[in-house]
Design a protein around this motif. Sequence first.
Motif, PDB file in Angstrom:
ATOM      1  N   LEU A 122      -9.290 -11.686 -29.138  1.00 24.89           N
ATOM      2  CA  LEU A 122      -9.080 -12.528 -27.966  1.00 24.89           C
ATOM      3  C   LEU A 122      -9.235 -11.753 -26.669  1.00 24.89           C
ATOM      4  O   LEU A 122      -9.849 -12.227 -25.715  1.00 24.89           O
ATOM      5  N   LEU A 123      -8.672 -10.556 -26.629  1.00 28.81           N
ATOM      6  CA  LEU A 123      -8.745  -9.754 -25.408  1.00 28.81           C
ATOM      7  C   LEU A 123     -10.165  -9.282 -25.111  1.00 28.81           C
ATOM      8  O   LEU A 123     -10.481  -8.978 -23.968  1.00 28.81           O
ATOM      9  N   MET A 124     -11.010  -9.242 -26.124  1.00 26.86           N
ATOM     10  CA  MET A 124     -12.389  -8.792 -25.933  1.00 26.86           C
ATOM     11  C   MET A 124     -13.383  -9.943 -25.780  1.00 26.86           C
ATOM     12  O   MET A 124     -14.543  -9.714 -25.509  1.00 26.86           O
ATOM     13  N   ASP A 125     -12.923 -11.178 -25.969  1.00 28.91           N
ATOM     14  CA  ASP A 125     -13.831 -12.319 -25.918  1.00 28.91           C
ATOM     15  C   ASP A 125     -13.253 -13.397 -25.014  1.00 28.91           C
ATOM     16  O   ASP A 125     -12.386 -14.179 -25.412  1.00 28.91           O
ATOM     17  N   TYR A 126     -13.740 -13.468 -23.794  1.00 23.47           N
ATOM     18  CA  TYR A 126     -13.237 -14.408 -22.793  1.00 23.47           C
ATOM     19  C   TYR A 126     -13.329 -15.851 -23.274  1.00 23.47           C
ATOM     20  O   TYR A 126     -12.410 -16.643 -23.050  1.00 23.47           O
ATOM     21  N   ASN A 127     -14.410 -16.223 -23.933  1.00 19.88           N
ATOM     22  CA  ASN A 127     -14.586 -17.612 -24.367  1.00 19.88           C
ATOM     23  C   ASN A 127     -13.503 -18.035 -25.355  1.00 19.88           C
ATOM     24  O   ASN A 127     -12.968 -19.134 -25.262  1.00 19.88           O
ATOM     25  N   ARG A 128     -13.181 -17.178 -26.301  1.00 14.56           N
ATOM     26  CA  ARG A 128     -12.126 -17.508 -27.257  1.00 14.56           C
ATOM     27  C   ARG A 128     -10.772 -17.587 -26.560  1.00 14.56           C
ATOM     28  O   ARG A 128      -9.977 -18.473 -26.835  1.00 14.56           O
ATOM     29  N   LEU A 129     -10.516 -16.657 -25.669  1.00 16.29           N
ATOM     30  CA  LEU A 129      -9.247 -16.651 -24.947  1.00 16.29           C
ATOM     31  C   LEU A 129      -9.106 -17.916 -24.107  1.00 16.29           C
ATOM     32  O   LEU A 129      -8.060 -18.550 -24.077  1.00 16.29           O
ATOM     33  N   TYR A 130     -10.180 -18.319 -23.475  1.00 10.51           N
ATOM     34  CA  TYR A 130     -10.174 -19.523 -22.646  1.00 10.51           C
ATOM     35  C   TYR A 130      -9.925 -20.773 -23.487  1.00 10.51           C
ATOM     36  O   TYR A 130      -9.156 -21.647 -23.106  1.00 10.51           O
ATOM     37  N   LEU A 131     -10.562 -20.854 -24.642  1.00 13.71           N
ATOM     38  CA  LEU A 131     -10.364 -22.007 -25.525  1.00 13.71           C
ATOM     39  C   LEU A 131      -8.938 -22.089 -26.043  1.00 13.71           C
ATOM     40  O   LEU A 131      -8.348 -23.159 -26.129  1.00 13.71           O
ATOM     41  N   LEU A 132      -8.381 -20.940 -26.390  1.00  7.75           N
ATOM     42  CA  LEU A 132      -7.060 -20.919 -26.984  1.00  7.75           C
ATOM     43  C   LEU A 132      -5.971 -21.326 -26.005  1.00  7.75           C
ATOM     44  O   LEU A 132      -5.058 -22.043 -26.358  1.00  7.75           O
ATOM     45  N   ALA A 133      -6.071 -20.901 -24.767  1.00  7.67           N
ATOM     46  CA  ALA A 133      -4.972 -21.103 -23.818  1.00  7.67           C
ATOM     47  C   ALA A 133      -5.478 -21.594 -22.473  1.00  7.67           C
ATOM     48  O   ALA A 133      -5.222 -20.981 -21.450  1.00  7.67           O
ATOM     49  N   GLN A 134      -6.196 -22.701 -22.471  1.00  3.06           N
ATOM     50  CA  GLN A 134      -6.795 -23.188 -21.227  1.00  3.06           C
ATOM     51  C   GLN A 134      -5.778 -23.357 -20.112  1.00  3.06           C
ATOM     52  O   GLN A 134      -5.959 -22.850 -19.027  1.00  3.06           O
ATOM     53  N   GLY A 135      -4.703 -24.080 -20.370  1.00  2.00           N
ATOM     54  CA  GLY A 135      -3.735 -24.360 -19.316  1.00  2.00           C
ATOM     55  C   GLY A 135      -3.035 -23.116 -18.819  1.00  2.00           C
ATOM     56  O   GLY A 135      -3.023 -22.813 -17.633  1.00  2.00           O
ATOM     57  N   GLU A 136      -2.428 -22.369 -19.730  1.00  2.00           N
ATOM     58  CA  GLU A 136      -1.699 -21.165 -19.352  1.00  2.00           C
ATOM     59  C   GLU A 136      -2.632 -20.113 -18.778  1.00  2.00           C
ATOM     60  O   GLU A 136      -2.295 -19.438 -17.808  1.00  2.00           O
ATOM     61  N   TYR A 137      -3.792 -19.963 -19.350  1.00  2.00           N
ATOM     62  CA  TYR A 137      -4.729 -18.938 -18.892  1.00  2.00           C
ATOM     63  C   TYR A 137      -5.255 -19.273 -17.503  1.00  2.00           C
ATOM     64  O   TYR A 137      -5.403 -18.387 -16.679  1.00  2.00           O
ATOM     65  N   ARG A 138      -5.525 -20.544 -17.235  1.00  2.00           N
ATOM     66  CA  ARG A 138      -6.027 -20.937 -15.914  1.00  2.00           C
ATOM     67  C   ARG A 138      -5.015 -20.677 -14.812  1.00  2.00           C
ATOM     68  O   ARG A 138      -5.385 -20.266 -13.725  1.00  2.00           O
ATOM     69  N   THR A 139      -3.736 -20.961 -15.072  1.00  2.00           N
ATOM     70  CA  THR A 139      -2.733 -20.817 -14.020  1.00  2.00           C
ATOM     71  C   THR A 139      -2.419 -19.361 -13.710  1.00  2.00           C
ATOM     72  O   THR A 139      -2.177 -19.023 -12.565  1.00  2.00           O
ATOM     73  N   ASP A 140      -2.401 -18.484 -14.707  1.00  2.00           N
ATOM     74  CA  ASP A 140      -2.072 -17.076 -14.474  1.00  2.00           C
ATOM     75  C   ASP A 140      -2.726 -16.204 -15.543  1.00  2.00           C
ATOM     76  O   ASP A 140      -2.064 -15.750 -16.479  1.00  2.00           O
ATOM     77  N   PRO A 141      -4.025 -15.932 -15.412  1.00  2.00           N
ATOM     78  CA  PRO A 141      -4.722 -15.182 -16.456  1.00  2.00           C
ATOM     79  C   PRO A 141      -4.171 -13.763 -16.651  1.00  2.00           C
ATOM     80  O   PRO A 141      -4.092 -13.282 -17.773  1.00  2.00           O
ATOM     81  N   ALA A 142      -3.775 -13.096 -15.592  1.00  2.00           N
ATOM     82  CA  ALA A 142      -3.277 -11.726 -15.726  1.00  2.00           C
ATOM     83  C   ALA A 142      -1.979 -11.698 -16.535  1.00  2.00           C
ATOM     84  O   ALA A 142      -1.798 -10.841 -17.402  1.00  2.00           O
ATOM     85  N   SER A 143      -1.094 -12.628 -16.269  1.00  2.00           N
ATOM     86  CA  SER A 143       0.174 -12.690 -16.992  1.00  2.00           C
ATOM     87  C   SER A 143      -0.061 -13.027 -18.458  1.00  2.00           C
ATOM     88  O   SER A 143       0.585 -12.458 -19.344  1.00  2.00           O
ATOM     89  N   TYR A 144      -0.975 -13.943 -18.722  1.00  2.00           N
ATOM     90  CA  TYR A 144      -1.263 -14.331 -20.101  1.00  2.00           C
ATOM     91  C   TYR A 144      -1.839 -13.153 -20.882  1.00  2.00           C
ATOM     92  O   TYR A 144      -1.417 -12.861 -21.998  1.00  2.00           O
ATOM     93  N   ALA A 145      -2.800 -12.441 -20.278  1.00  2.00           N
ATOM     94  CA  ALA A 145      -3.386 -11.275 -20.936  1.00  2.00           C
ATOM     95  C   ALA A 145      -2.340 -10.182 -21.126  1.00  2.00           C
ATOM     96  O   ALA A 145      -2.305  -9.518 -22.168  1.00  2.00           O
ATOM     97  N   ALA A 146      -1.457 -10.001 -20.145  1.00  2.00           N
ATOM     98  CA  ALA A 146      -0.393  -8.989 -20.266  1.00  2.00           C
ATOM     99  C   ALA A 146       0.554  -9.318 -21.421  1.00  2.00           C
ATOM    100  O   ALA A 146       0.983  -8.426 -22.149  1.00  2.00           O
TER     101      ALA A 146
END
Length: 186
Positions: A122-146
């Motif tokens: 997930l951390l290496m593939d933006y598309n998968r990360l985006y699909l998995l957590a659209q809402g949370e990732y959109r609002t705060d991507p840095a926090s979600y990745a952290a």
Amino acid sequence: MGQADGVRTIFSIRYENYIDGTLTVYEATAPPSSSGETAVWTAVDPSLYVVGSTPNPTSTGATNAIITFNAAPDAGTFIGAGYQVTAFSDDDLNGYLTRAQALYSDDASVLKRAQFDIIDALLMDYNRLYLLAQGEYRTDPASYAASLKQLKAELRKDLTGDPVPGSSSPAMLIGNAVTRRYQPWR
């Protein structure tokens, strides 16, 4: 999915790895542009179309849903769909579990190792990360990745007892960087 031309009967959804049973096809007619109204989407009766699948040429083993209408929708009608997708196909997940089973014999360690590898993917593939957590990732991507990196670190400790020196965690490498005064090359 597109606008009907009165002849075409086949439409395709956008994302691969859609979850069977979650697909609803919609249609809408465009209101007059001067009216200020928006299109009203209505669900299409499932008896009017068939859902199939076809391999996605840009992915390995993934499929896209193909919607084939019994009769071509009226020209000018917009065709859309609502559905759920998954970031990993069943084949992907089986691969992670198989690799983890080759390393560990107890179920808890196998699941932790599979989770570790999935977070890595997930951390290496933006598309998968985006699909998995659209809402949370959109609002705060840095926090979600952290939070994913934190979970990965906890899994690493559980599996090995300590962090592995020289591991492939980008956060660890960046954290060890030494700041220096900028000096241009001559």
